[in-house]
Design a protein around this motif. Structure first.
Motif, mmCIF file in Angstrom:
data_model
loop_
_atom_site.group_PDB
_atom_site.id
_atom_site.type_symbol
_atom_site.label_atom_id
_atom_site.label_comp_id
_atom_site.label_asym_id
_atom_site.label_seq_id
_atom_site.Cartn_x
_atom_site.Cartn_y
_atom_site.Cartn_z
ATOM 1 N N GLU A 1 0.841 -1.201 0.000
ATOM 2 C CA GLU A 1 0.000 0.000 0.000
ATOM 3 C C GLU A 1 0.874 1.248 0.000
ATOM 4 O O GLU A 1 0.560 2.239 -0.677
ATOM 5 C CB GLU A 1 -0.936 0.003 1.212
ATOM 6 N N ALA A 2 1.973 1.224 0.756
ATOM 7 C CA ALA A 2 2.904 2.347 0.738
ATOM 8 C C ALA A 2 3.495 2.530 -0.658
ATOM 9 O O ALA A 2 3.653 3.665 -1.132
ATOM 10 C CB ALA A 2 4.015 2.115 1.760
ATOM 11 N N GLN A 3 3.800 1.442 -1.320
ATOM 12 C CA GLN A 3 4.325 1.513 -2.681
ATOM 13 C C GLN A 3 3.324 2.205 -3.599
ATOM 14 O O GLN A 3 3.703 3.088 -4.386
ATOM 15 C CB GLN A 3 4.636 0.111 -3.194
ATOM 16 N N ARG A 4 2.064 1.824 -3.511
ATOM 17 C CA ARG A 4 1.044 2.461 -4.353
ATOM 18 C C ARG A 4 0.962 3.945 -4.058
ATOM 19 O O ARG A 4 0.837 4.767 -4.968
ATOM 20 C CB ARG A 4 -0.315 1.800 -4.135
ATOM 21 N N GLY A 5 1.002 4.304 -2.767
ATOM 22 C CA GLY A 5 0.916 5.708 -2.398
ATOM 23 C C GLY A 5 2.097 6.508 -2.912
ATOM 24 O O GLY A 5 1.930 7.607 -3.457
ATOM 25 N N ILE A 6 3.292 5.961 -2.749
ATOM 26 C CA ILE A 6 4.503 6.648 -3.210
ATOM 27 C C ILE A 6 4.441 6.876 -4.717
ATOM 28 O O ILE A 6 4.726 7.971 -5.218
ATOM 29 C CB ILE A 6 5.752 5.825 -2.846
ATOM 30 N N GLU A 7 4.050 5.841 -5.451
ATOM 31 C CA GLU A 7 4.066 5.933 -6.908
ATOM 32 C C GLU A 7 2.903 6.735 -7.458
ATOM 33 O O GLU A 7 2.927 7.129 -8.637
ATOM 34 C CB GLU A 7 4.105 4.526 -7.498
ATOM 35 N N SER A 8 1.890 7.003 -6.641
ATOM 36 C CA SER A 8 0.747 7.794 -7.080
ATOM 37 C C SER A 8 0.836 9.251 -6.636
ATOM 38 O O SER A 8 0.109 10.102 -7.159
ATOM 39 C CB SER A 8 -0.558 7.192 -6.535
ATOM 40 N N CYS A 9 1.696 9.535 -5.682
ATOM 41 C CA CYS A 9 1.775 10.877 -5.093
ATOM 42 C C CYS A 9 2.546 11.813 -6.023
ATOM 43 O O CYS A 9 3.643 11.487 -6.481
ATOM 44 C CB CYS A 9 2.443 10.824 -3.724
ATOM 45 N N SER A 10 1.968 12.979 -6.300
ATOM 46 C CA SER A 10 2.603 13.947 -7.198
ATOM 47 C C SER A 10 3.538 14.905 -6.467
ATOM 48 O O SER A 10 4.246 15.693 -7.107
ATOM 49 C CB SER A 10 1.533 14.748 -7.950
ATOM 50 N N ARG A 11 3.557 14.873 -5.148
ATOM 51 C CA ARG A 11 4.420 15.764 -4.370
ATOM 52 C C ARG A 11 5.811 15.159 -4.241
ATOM 53 O O ARG A 11 5.968 13.946 -4.117
ATOM 54 C CB ARG A 11 3.836 15.992 -2.975
ATOM 55 N N ASP B 1 13.518 4.574 -4.776
ATOM 56 C CA ASP B 1 14.194 3.603 -5.638
ATOM 57 C C ASP B 1 13.254 2.417 -5.874
ATOM 58 O O ASP B 1 13.143 1.524 -5.026
ATOM 59 C CB ASP B 1 15.480 3.130 -4.969
ATOM 60 N N PRO B 2 12.551 2.381 -7.011
ATOM 61 C CA PRO B 2 11.581 1.297 -7.246
ATOM 62 C C PRO B 2 12.224 -0.082 -7.322
ATOM 63 O O PRO B 2 11.608 -1.076 -6.947
ATOM 64 C CB PRO B 2 10.913 1.686 -8.567
ATOM 65 N N SER B 3 13.454 -0.160 -7.812
ATOM 66 C CA SER B 3 14.124 -1.462 -7.865
ATOM 67 C C SER B 3 14.424 -1.962 -6.456
ATOM 68 O O SER B 3 14.266 -3.147 -6.153
ATOM 69 C CB SER B 3 15.409 -1.370 -8.679
ATOM 70 N N ARG B 4 14.870 -1.079 -5.588
ATOM 71 C CA ARG B 4 15.102 -1.440 -4.189
ATOM 72 C C ARG B 4 13.783 -1.842 -3.532
ATOM 73 O O ARG B 4 13.733 -2.787 -2.742
ATOM 74 C CB ARG B 4 15.731 -0.253 -3.454
ATOM 75 N N MET B 5 12.706 -1.118 -3.859
ATOM 76 C CA MET B 5 11.393 -1.471 -3.329
ATOM 77 C C MET B 5 11.032 -2.893 -3.727
ATOM 78 O O MET B 5 10.499 -3.669 -2.922
ATOM 79 C CB MET B 5 10.349 -0.483 -3.864
#
Length: 295
Positions: free
Chosen positions: A207-217, A270-274
């Motif tokens: 869920e944190a991943q989705r939030g990070i990747e969806s957040c424009s800030r 870092d999406p690869s690290r994620m």
């Protein structure tokens, strides 16, 4: 990782953080049904000796990666007895149904010979077509393999593009291999030093991943990341604890220029690290998870 399942066939995901996954280990003494989603037939057969030392006892190859062939053409199976090989070229872009129909026909030829099924490589397919089709492919492949008691090994070349799909696929698997040792060590440290944050991070990292990747800030607070989520399981507080855990694991960073609530530096994400951290979390058994406090 062990997941309850109604299937009889065991499904193992082999992840490679760099390069292509090793899906052929220990298979040359068996009959094999190989499903190719990325590699062409010639390269696949040539690399058997490079990767495993020799070719399998018998192999049936379903090729769904040949861009030179139209998917509309009628697929025919070619049999080469002297090479202990049969192959069917479907072409690229074909649907899951046609792939699985062809696999089922191939498996029927191996009934009673303890075959193995290997799929190489699901990650690009999943990144292009999404979680629904990727999960469908895994489920239907496992169902077809169960008819002849064949275990399934699926390769996954870990990339930033395929990272968001992997959690859904892992829920349909019985085992995972290729976990990054450094990521596992970092998770172990987090568990030992801060078991509560470990528990939140393990439970809510997707869920944190989705939030990070969806957040424009670029430098949001946890409540601002939480606000972009639809139907979240977390609260802003528990999401904040999860984001804090991901900072400890090297997935993102905090923004130091603040005197108020913690802000997270999403420019350092870092999406690869994620993805490698997510794989490591998937390998942590359920009884190792910390008990979370009541909300």
């Amino acid at each position: 990782m062990t997941v309850p399942t109604t299937r009889e066939s065991d499904v193992t995901i082999r992840v490679a953080s760099t390069g292509s996954p090793s899906v052929r280990d220990g298979l040359t003494d068996r009959s094999v049904v190989s499903v190719l989603l990325e590699t062409d037939l010639e390269a696949w057969r040539r690399s058997w000796r490079e990767r495993a030392g020799e070719t399998p006892r018998r192999e049936s190859v379903v090729v769904a990666s040949d861009v030179s062939r139209s998917a509309a053409e009628t697929a025919t199976t070619q049999v080469l007895p002297e090479r202990r090989l049969a192959y069917t070229v479907l072409g690229s872009g074909v649907g899951v149904d046609l792939i699985l129909e062809t696999v089922s026909g191939s498996l029927a030829e191996f009934e009673g010979s303890e075959p193995r099924v290997i799929l190489d490589d699901l990650a690009p397919f999943a990144a292009e077509r999404g979680a629904v089709e990727a999960v469908e492919a895994v489920e239907e492949l496992a169902t077809a393999a169960a008819e002849v008691d064949a275990p399934v090994t699926i390769g996954w070349s870990l990339t930033a593009e395929s990272a968001s799909v992997l959690p859904s696929v892992l829920q349909r698997a019985d085992g995972i291999e290729g976990v990054d040792p450094e990521s596992m060590a970092a998770i172990d440290r987090l568990q030992n030093e801060d078991p509560t944050t470990f528990g939140y991070t393990r439970r809510y990292w997707t869920e944190a991943q989705r939030g990070i990747e969806s957040c424009s800030r670029n430098y949001p607070q946890s409540k601002q990341v939480h606000a972009v989520l639809s139907d979240p399981e977390t609260t802003p507080r528990t999401l904040g604890a999860t984001l804090s855990g991901l900072v400890s694991l090297g997935v993102l960073d905090t923004w130091a220029e603040t005197v108020g609530s913690t802000r997270y530096d999403l420019t350092a994400y870092d999406p690869s690290r994620m993805a490698t951290v997510g794989v490591a979390f998937a390998a942590v058994s359920d009884d190792e998870s910390a008990r979370l406090p009541e909300e």
